[in-house]
Design a protein around this motif. Structure first.
Motif: not given
Length: 791
Positions: A703-709, A764-782
């Motif tokens: 799994n992969w996790t991104v933290s956002y605000n 990859k993370i992406s955003n083609d919308s008009h809404l904002p996206s802000n990313f703080v950090n990420a983690e993965w487990e495996g």
């Protein structure tokens, strides 16, 4: 197989082209249309805002300069071959009054390459680097064949003689009166042909010959000590008579062993004073046709384009004088030589220590202190702290100077291969100025370096790519270093770079290239230093519009606003990007991300009740996929998508009557961030942020996790080797019912499934919308299986 978890502490390291196993944990494979902020994290960049259409014609290779006069007046100057225009940063074109022949100086086949501009107060100096500077042929008053005979001492019963052009005239004194002796000899000479005599004072008379050369000498029976003739020169100033011929020029020789302390004086009858002057018959005036032009912001807030020729102009019955390049008013070619830029091309202009400066060949030339049009000394009898500075850079290599930038309270000079430091004392004077070699790095001449605080960024060629160095002073306060800040992205920034612009208060450097295929791209460098430690060094890029019909012609920061001049399919536009942190729309808690962004206040609307459709006419031609969304303050929901039925030319058609709605319109653009391939890392991170990675064995990421605000939308795309993409979407929502409600921006963690081995895995993370996206950090487990266990 134990489950392991690893974190990526932040996502603000930008792009790295190093082998993925060597990259820092926060570096990416690609980042497009993002902004890496050490406080806010990684977010989608702010949109371009449409300001105005400047021209319906393409402005390829135009030279563009931004005038940041003060907080209320900023202008954009656009120069093409033989033409110039000025606009406010709100897009209003200003009136320019042209002086006759001024436009001739603007002739160029490549204005972007050939022109430079420098603004000092209300004057913008415009330089054409292809023009050879010359003197205009004006000379000082030619030498006049004249002399002054003076009775120095009256001696009784003594013979006084004067010889003029071989004829000798004598008078024998009968008393000691210098006046009577003078009068007697004056009468004895009479009226020789072509020669005019006039009495001067009580003891002298002048001899002036209308044409041809004049020879005059004096003798007397007192050992030739009782009389003298002054013609073209004297040894000392004290040898001059108290009175002379009005306008007569005499050279004071001074020390007979050299010619550098010689000077010239002229008698001024109105004041009866011998004043310092220029040698007769030498060139005194710079040719204004070959010197930089002046673009003057006039009292009516318009502009005048003129040569610095001392002309005048009138505004509202008030007369104003144009400055004039100062003339040589003292000395000769030895004691007051022409500036070294005469006979060559000026390559750059700068302003330093209250002096206007020019670079020409291997010389640095600075005007008199506080007198920006004066490039000749005002006296040669003394060395003044305010005198001009004309100094050569000495080096074993040919060092043709190209650029000058303020650096650490000094002046940093660039040639193709060497950097020099021009320094002086507390006040920069001809006596304390010095130029020394500081570093030897190659430098690209086509892009002017820019300063940011005490640092300077400059470009160098890497074949098909461009490198950038950052010059700064080491902690010892003496050593200058030019660090290659593109060492980890050697094939990222294209060649043909021509413009740098930086926002010092936001630590953002923007680079612009003219290379085909990259005309709509901006290459961004962000950095952060704390306690002399570089905590961020992030390269990434922004793309504006389509590469097929969008060319960015210029970028300049004014505060935190990045102003762009962009060639679009139907003309040239002025747009801006607000790079300030946490910027939001007016009366809103978020920023609507649409390029070429305008509101309903900037369009015209027409509702057709028969078709139940509203036609919206835009101030520009549609080039890309458009989007229309509601904004706060109207009867429609903020953030709501309003479906566009059709788009063509300058028109959009939507269903229903939206003439009462408040909304934004603009082009969709996509933010993309591609994570580096992940490896199991051991131990604590080093001071540089790196840790030892393990390539051996098998790492299966589950799994992969991104933290956002403050995020409304984004997508996560997983592309394992040999398998189709897997796309997971985080969707923001609109809360409320009816015609009220706001965009729901959320904080949290978003987890998506990977289920793939780390090798050749693309996340990859992406955003083609008009809404904002802000990313703080990420983690993965495996799961990790070592090579030893797998055996």
């Amino acid at each position: 197989m134990p489950l392991i978890t690893r974190s990526i502490p932040n996502l603000v390291g930008g792009v790295s082209q190093q082998p993925e196993i060597l990259r820092l944990e926060n570096q990416a494979t690609e980042q497009i249309n993002g902004l890496s902020n050490v406080v806010e994290g990684l977010k989608k960049r702010a949109p371009t805002e449409h300001i105005a259409k400047l021209s319906s014609s393409s402005l390829t290779n135009a030279f563009i300069h931004t005038i940041n006069r003060d907080t209320s007046e900023r202008y954009v100057v656009i120069i093409t071959n033989g033409a110039i225009s000025v606009y406010t940063i709100t897009g209003t074109q200003k009136t320019i009054v042209y002086q006759t022949n001024a436009l001739n100086y603007l002739t160029s086949t490549n204005p972007r390459r050939d022109f430079r501009a420098l603004t000092v107060n209300d004057y913008t100096y415009i330089l054409n680097t292809t023009k050879t500077v010359a003197m205009d042929g004006t000379t000082s008053t030619a030498k006049i064949e004249q002399a002054i005979y003076t009775v120095l001492q009256g001696v009784n019963n003594t013979n006084y003689s004067i010889t003029i052009d071989g004829s000798t005239y004598s008078f024998s004194s009968s008393n000691t009166s210098t006046e009577s002796i003078r009068d007697g000899l004056f009468s004895a000479v009479g009226s020789p042909g072509g020669i005019t005599l006039n009495k001067i004072g009580n003891s002298s008379f002048s001899i002036v010959k209308a044409s041809g050369s004049l020879t005059v000498s004096a003798s007397d029976g007192y050992g030739d000590q009782a009389s003298q003739v002054i013609k073209d020169q004297v040894q000392n100033f004290s040898d001059l008579p108290a009175k002379g011929i009005d306008g007569m020029v005499v050279e004071v020789k001074g020390d007979a062993s050299n010619s550098f302390d010689n000077y010239y004086v002229k008698f001024v009858a109105s004041t009866e004073v011998w004043e310092e002057t220029v040698a007769p018959g030498i060139e005194v005036k710079l040719d204004a046709d070959t010197m930089p032009l002046l673009l003057i912001r006039t009292a009516d807030s318009n502009f005048r384009l003129t040569q610095a020729d001392g002309s005048s102009y009138t505004i509202s019955a008030t007369n104003y004088d144009v400055p004039e390049w100062g003339e040589r008013v003292v000395g000769d070619e030895d004691s007051s030589p022409k500036p070294s830029f005469v006979g060559t091309n000026i390559k750059d202009m700068f302003f330093h220590r209250n002096r206007l400066g020019f670079l020409s060949d291997e010389n640095v030339v600075l005007s008199r202190s506080g007198e920006f049009f004066e490039f000749f000394n005002e006296t040669v009898t003394d060395s003044l702290d305010t005198d001009i500075i004309d100094i050569n850079v000495s080096h074993t290599k040919v060092s043709l100077l190209k650029h000058a930038v303020a650096f650490d309270e000094k002046l940093l000079l660039f040639s193709d291969q060497t950097q020099f430091i021009l320094s002086g004392g507390a006040s920069l004077t001809p006596n304390n100025v010095s130029v020394t070699v500081t570093t030897e790095y190659e430098n690209t001449a086509n892009v002017k370096p820019v300063g940011s605080g005490s640092n300077v960024f400059f470009a160098f060629d890497k074949g098909q790519f461009t490198g950038v160095r950052e010059m700064y002073v080491e902690s010892d306060g003496e050593t200058n270093t030019g660090e290659d800040i593109t060492a980890n992205v050697p094939k990222y920034i294209p060649s043909d770079m021509f413009k740098f612009s930086n926002a010092s208060n936001e630590n953002i450097l923007v680079c612009l290239s003219s290379k085909a295929g990259f005309l709509n791209s901006l290459y961004i460098y962000q950095w952060f230093v704390s306690d002399s430690r570089r905590l961020q060094s992030s390269w990434h890029k922004w793309t504006i519009g389509n590469s097929s019909n969008t060319t960015i012609l210029n970028v300049d920061f004014v505060g935190t606003d990045l102003f762009l001049i962009i060639n679009r399919s139907d003309g040239v536009y002025l747009e801006k990007i607000d790079c300030a942190p946490a910027s939001v729309d007016a009366s809103a808690t978020y920023l609507t991300h649409l390029d070429r962004k305008i509101s309903n206040a900037n369009v015209t609307e027409s509702y057709n009740a028969g078709t139940n459709q509203t036609t919206i006419t835009l101030p520009y031609t549609v080039d890309s996929t458009m989007k229309l969304v509601g904004r706060s303050g109207g009867v429609n929901k903020a953030g709501r998508d309003i479906t566009i039925v059709s788009q063509s030319g300058t028109s959009l058609v939507v269903s229903g009557d939206i003439t009462s709605f408040d909304y934004f319109i603009g082009e969709q653009y996509e933010f993309e961030y591609t994570f580096s391939q992940q490896y199991l890392a051991l131990g604590q991170a080093s001071s540089s942020g790196s840790r030892t990675r393990i390539r051996e064995g098998r790492l299966q990421i589950r799994n992969w996790t991104v933290s956002y605000n403050d995020t409304g939308y984004f997508q996560a795309t997983v592309t394992p080797i040999g398998r189709d993409d897997s796309v997971t979407t985080f969707t923001g929502t609109i809360l409320g019912t009816g015609l009220t409600g706001t965009v729901n921006l959320e904080d949290g963690d978003f987890t998506f499934s990977v289920q793939s081995r780390n090798e050749n895995l693309i996340i990859k993370i992406s955003n083609d919308s008009h809404l904002p996206s802000n990313f703080v950090n990420a983690e993965w487990e495996g799961y990790y299986v070592s090579q030893a266990n797998s055996n």
